[in-house]
Structures are given as C-alpha cells and as structure tokens.
Design a protein around this motif. Structure first.
Motif, PDB file in Angstrom:
ATOM      1  N   LEU A 197     -14.291  24.986 -17.471  1.00  0.00           N
ATOM      2  CA  LEU A 197     -14.439  23.615 -17.965  1.00  0.00           C
ATOM      3  C   LEU A 197     -14.475  22.614 -16.815  1.00  0.00           C
ATOM      4  N   ASN A 198     -13.685  22.876 -15.782  1.00  0.00           N
ATOM      5  CA  ASN A 198     -13.663  21.984 -14.628  1.00  0.00           C
ATOM      6  C   ASN A 198     -15.020  21.957 -13.927  1.00  0.00           C
ATOM      7  N   ILE A 199     -15.663  23.125 -13.853  1.00  0.00           N
ATOM      8  CA  ILE A 199     -17.009  23.190 -13.270  1.00  0.00           C
ATOM      9  C   ILE A 199     -17.990  22.389 -14.105  1.00  0.00           C
ATOM     10  N   HIS A 200     -17.907  22.569 -15.429  1.00  0.00           N
ATOM     11  CA  HIS A 200     -18.824  21.867 -16.339  1.00  0.00           C
ATOM     12  C   HIS A 200     -18.667  20.351 -16.237  1.00  0.00           C
ATOM     13  N   LYS A 201     -17.416  19.882 -16.098  1.00  0.00           N
ATOM     14  CA  LYS A 201     -17.161  18.442 -16.105  1.00  0.00           C
ATOM     15  C   LYS A 201     -17.446  17.770 -14.765  1.00  0.00           C
ATOM     16  N   HIS A 202     -17.115  18.464 -13.672  1.00  0.00           N
ATOM     17  CA  HIS A 202     -17.066  17.762 -12.397  1.00  0.00           C
ATOM     18  C   HIS A 202     -17.919  18.348 -11.277  1.00  0.00           C
ATOM     19  N   ALA A 203     -18.258  19.630 -11.330  1.00  0.00           N
ATOM     20  CA  ALA A 203     -18.835  20.276 -10.146  1.00  0.00           C
ATOM     21  C   ALA A 203     -20.321  19.977  -9.934  1.00  0.00           C
ATOM     22  N   ARG A 204     -21.044  19.710 -11.041  1.00  0.00           N
ATOM     23  CA  ARG A 204     -22.506  19.555 -10.946  1.00  0.00           C
ATOM     24  C   ARG A 204     -23.137  20.771 -10.272  1.00  0.00           C
ATOM     25  N   ALA A 205     -22.698  21.934 -10.695  1.00  0.00           N
ATOM     26  CA  ALA A 205     -23.185  23.192 -10.116  1.00  0.00           C
ATOM     27  C   ALA A 205     -24.425  23.677 -10.855  1.00  0.00           C
ATOM     28  N   SER A 206     -25.158  24.559 -10.201  1.00  0.00           N
ATOM     29  CA  SER A 206     -26.322  25.183 -10.825  1.00  0.00           C
ATOM     30  C   SER A 206     -26.106  26.677 -11.044  1.00  0.00           C
ATOM     31  N   GLN A 207     -25.047  27.226 -10.449  1.00  0.00           N
ATOM     32  CA  GLN A 207     -24.794  28.653 -10.557  1.00  0.00           C
ATOM     33  C   GLN A 207     -23.291  28.901 -10.446  1.00  0.00           C
ATOM     34  N   VAL A 208     -22.800  29.836 -11.243  1.00  0.00           N
ATOM     35  CA  VAL A 208     -21.382  30.210 -11.219  1.00  0.00           C
ATOM     36  C   VAL A 208     -21.281  31.728 -11.167  1.00  0.00           C
ATOM     37  N   TRP A 209     -20.305  32.196 -10.410  1.00  0.00           N
ATOM     38  CA  TRP A 209     -20.039  33.627 -10.317  1.00  0.00           C
ATOM     39  C   TRP A 209     -18.569  33.871 -10.638  1.00  0.00           C
ATOM     40  N   ILE A 210     -18.304  34.867 -11.478  1.00  0.00           N
ATOM     41  CA  ILE A 210     -16.926  35.248 -11.806  1.00  0.00           C
ATOM     42  C   ILE A 210     -16.716  36.676 -11.308  1.00  0.00           C
ATOM     43  N   HIS A 211     -15.796  36.839 -10.372  1.00  0.00           N
ATOM     44  CA  HIS A 211     -15.493  38.157  -9.822  1.00  0.00           C
ATOM     45  C   HIS A 211     -14.051  38.524 -10.162  1.00  0.00           C
ATOM     46  N   SER A 212     -13.813  39.794 -10.353  1.00  0.00           N
ATOM     47  CA  SER A 212     -12.444  40.265 -10.539  1.00  0.00           C
ATOM     48  C   SER A 212     -12.309  41.670  -9.996  1.00  0.00           C
ATOM     49  N   GLU A 213     -11.132  41.980  -9.522  1.00  0.00           N
ATOM     50  CA  GLU A 213     -10.826  43.318  -9.028  1.00  0.00           C
ATOM     51  C   GLU A 213      -9.333  43.546  -9.179  1.00  0.00           C
ATOM     52  N   GLY A 214      -8.933  44.803  -9.223  1.00  0.00           N
ATOM     53  CA  GLY A 214      -7.519  45.083  -9.380  1.00  0.00           C
ATOM     54  C   GLY A 214      -7.192  46.538  -9.139  1.00  0.00           C
ATOM     55  N   ASN A 215      -5.945  46.793  -8.826  1.00  0.00           N
ATOM     56  CA  ASN A 215      -5.424  48.140  -8.650  1.00  0.00           C
ATOM     57  C   ASN A 215      -3.931  48.085  -8.970  1.00  0.00           C
ATOM     58  N   PRO A 216      -3.232  49.209  -8.909  1.00  0.00           N
ATOM     59  CA  PRO A 216      -1.810  49.194  -9.274  1.00  0.00           C
ATOM     60  C   PRO A 216      -0.951  48.240  -8.448  1.00  0.00           C
ATOM     61  N   THR A 217      -1.410  47.837  -7.265  1.00  0.00           N
ATOM     62  CA  THR A 217      -0.604  46.963  -6.408  1.00  0.00           C
ATOM     63  C   THR A 217      -0.874  45.484  -6.641  1.00  0.00           C
ATOM     64  N   GLY A 218      -1.971  45.122  -7.298  1.00  0.00           N
ATOM     65  CA  GLY A 218      -2.278  43.708  -7.509  1.00  0.00           C
ATOM     66  C   GLY A 218      -3.690  43.485  -8.003  1.00  0.00           C
TER      67      GLY A 218
END
Length: 277
Positions: A197-218
């Motif tokens: 929502l913050n990107i939609h309201k304020h960033a004026r961006a043209s592209q967004v990327w969502i990354h995630s990763e994880g393992n037993p430690t974090g």
C-alpha cells in the motif's frame, strides 16, 4: 455417508451380528457345534466385527465429525467477518466520508493559502484512510471459493495481495510456511500489505518485486520497487503512520524491519529468526 447414518450403523451392527450368528448357529450348526463352543464363539465374533467393521466406522465417524466442526468454525469466522465489515462500513467508513465532505466545505470557506494547504493535507490523509477502510471491508467480505479452506499457504495469500501495489509485480516466494509460526503469519501479512500500500500511495513506481527465502535458522522478505524513493522527513508527516505500525509489529514479534535505498530502488525488508546478515 452422513454422520447420522454412521451412528445408526454403529448402534445396530452388534445386535444384527449376534442375531444373525444365533440364527445360523441354531438352524445349521447345532449338529456340529456344542452349546458351550457356540457360547464361546459369540463374543469372539463380536470382537472380530468390532476390530474390523466397527473400527472403520468409528474412524469414519471421527473424520465426519471433524469435518463438520471445521465447517462450523469456518462458517462462524465468515459470519464474524461479515459482521465486522458491516460495522466498519456503517461506522468508520461513513464517518470518514462525512469528514471528507466537511473538509471540502471548509476549503471553499477559506482563501488563505496556508489554510488551504493544511486542509489539502488533511483531505489526502482522510482519503487514504478511507481507501484503506474500503479495502479492508472488501477483504472481509471475500467469500472463500468452493473447496478453499483456512489452510491457505502464505505464498497464495501474498499473491492475492499483489494488486494492492497498483503496478506490475513479480513474486519470487521461496519461504516455506513451516519456518513461520501460525500465530505470526497474520502479523507478517499485515506488514507485507502495508509495504504494498505504501508503494501504491507514495512511491510512484512502475515495477515491484517481492522476494522471500528461509531456512531453519531464519527467514527474510524483501519488497523492492523502482519508485522515487523516500526522505526521512517525509516519514514523519501527518498520516504517515503505517510504517511506524509495521516497525512496532516487527519489534513485538522480535523481527528486524528496515527501509533503505540501494541502486535507485527502495527495499522494504523484514527478517525473522536468527537470519545471518
């Protein structure tokens, strides 16, 4: 098979079994079986039926009961969501709408540029709050599709929130649900929602990327956009409380939250567990 039918079968099966055994025994087996042997065989037959047919029926009964309980829970949650959506619509949403109308009237009453600027800022804040409330109402009124259960993966829930960014968004989700406790997932989704929502309201961006990763430690989640960035001073403006709430959520859960600028891109980062830097 319905829950009621299974109960009736469990109730009558031993009676029918022993009745059928006694009929066969007296009609056909009396010349071959003594009375004492026949009496011993009766409980054996009941036991065999119990550990075979009745055990399966009890398993079916438990599964059916669990399904009915789950259905009642889901129905109750849907009713609560509908009730909350109605309260938001009749309460907060209507109040914000009336506040917006009064602000429009106030702007027509005053010609002072500073007053106009202040009223415009307040009007924008009210408009953003109204948009958030309307989105919350829409989310609450969402009815799960046929076959959809409460056990929906985090990746799917994040994918459903992608339209909130308002621009083209790529999702690269490599975080297994097992690394985040169920009671933490709602808080994490709220943080991701605020980031989009913050990107939609304020960033004026043209592209967004969502990354995630994880393992037993974090684990780590990064929302990246190519917008115009941010200034520390702008985060202190009236109405810009979403990121503060996100930071508080993260601190409460023992996570790390950061908003930083790298190579003309803004990074919204949340880390949990004992993730290595």
């Amino acid at each position: 098979m319905s829950y009621t039918k299974i109960k009736w079968i469990i109730l009558f099966l031993p009676t029918v079994t022993i009745g059928l055994w006694e009929y066969i025994r007296h009609q056909f087996l009396m010349p071959y079986l003594s009375m004492e042997v026949g009496n011993w065989l009766s409980p054996v037959i009941i036991y065999v039926v119990s550990v075979t047919l009745l055990r399966q029926l009890f398993d079916m009964l438990e599964n059916t009961r669990a399904a009915l309980d789950q259905e009642r829970i889901v129905k109750g949650k849907l009713e609560e969501r509908q009730l909350l959506a109605g309260e938001l619509h009749d309460g907060v949403a209507q109040s914000l709408f009336l506040l917006g109308v009064k602000l429009d009237r106030a702007k027509r009453m005053y010609d002072d540029p500073q007053v106009q600027e202040t009223l415009n800022d307040i009007s924008r804040t009210v408009s953003e709050a109204n948009h958030d409330v309307r989105q919350a109402i829409a989310d609450l009124k969402h009815v799960p599709r046929s076959g959809e259960t409460e056990e929906v993966s985090l990746a799917y829930r994040v994918w459903e929130m992608i339209p909130l960014a308002g621009v083209q968004t790529q999702l690269d989700w490599k975080l297994d649900d097992q690394y985040i406790q169920p009671e933490e997932q709602a808080e994490l989704l709220a943080c991701i929602r605020e980031g989009l929502l913050n990107i939609h309201k304020h960033a004026r961006a043209s592209q967004v990327w969502i990354h995630s990763e994880g393992n037993p430690t974090g684990w780590q989640i990064v929302i990246e956009d190519d917008g115009e960035g941010f200034h520390e001073q702008s985060l202190q403006l009236p109405g810009r409380f979403g990121l503060k709430i996100t930071a508080e959520r993260a601190q409460w859960r023992g996570w790390t939250f950061a908003l930083q600028r790298e190579q003309e891109r803004t990074l919204f980062i949340i880390k949990g567990g004992q993730h290595d830097e």
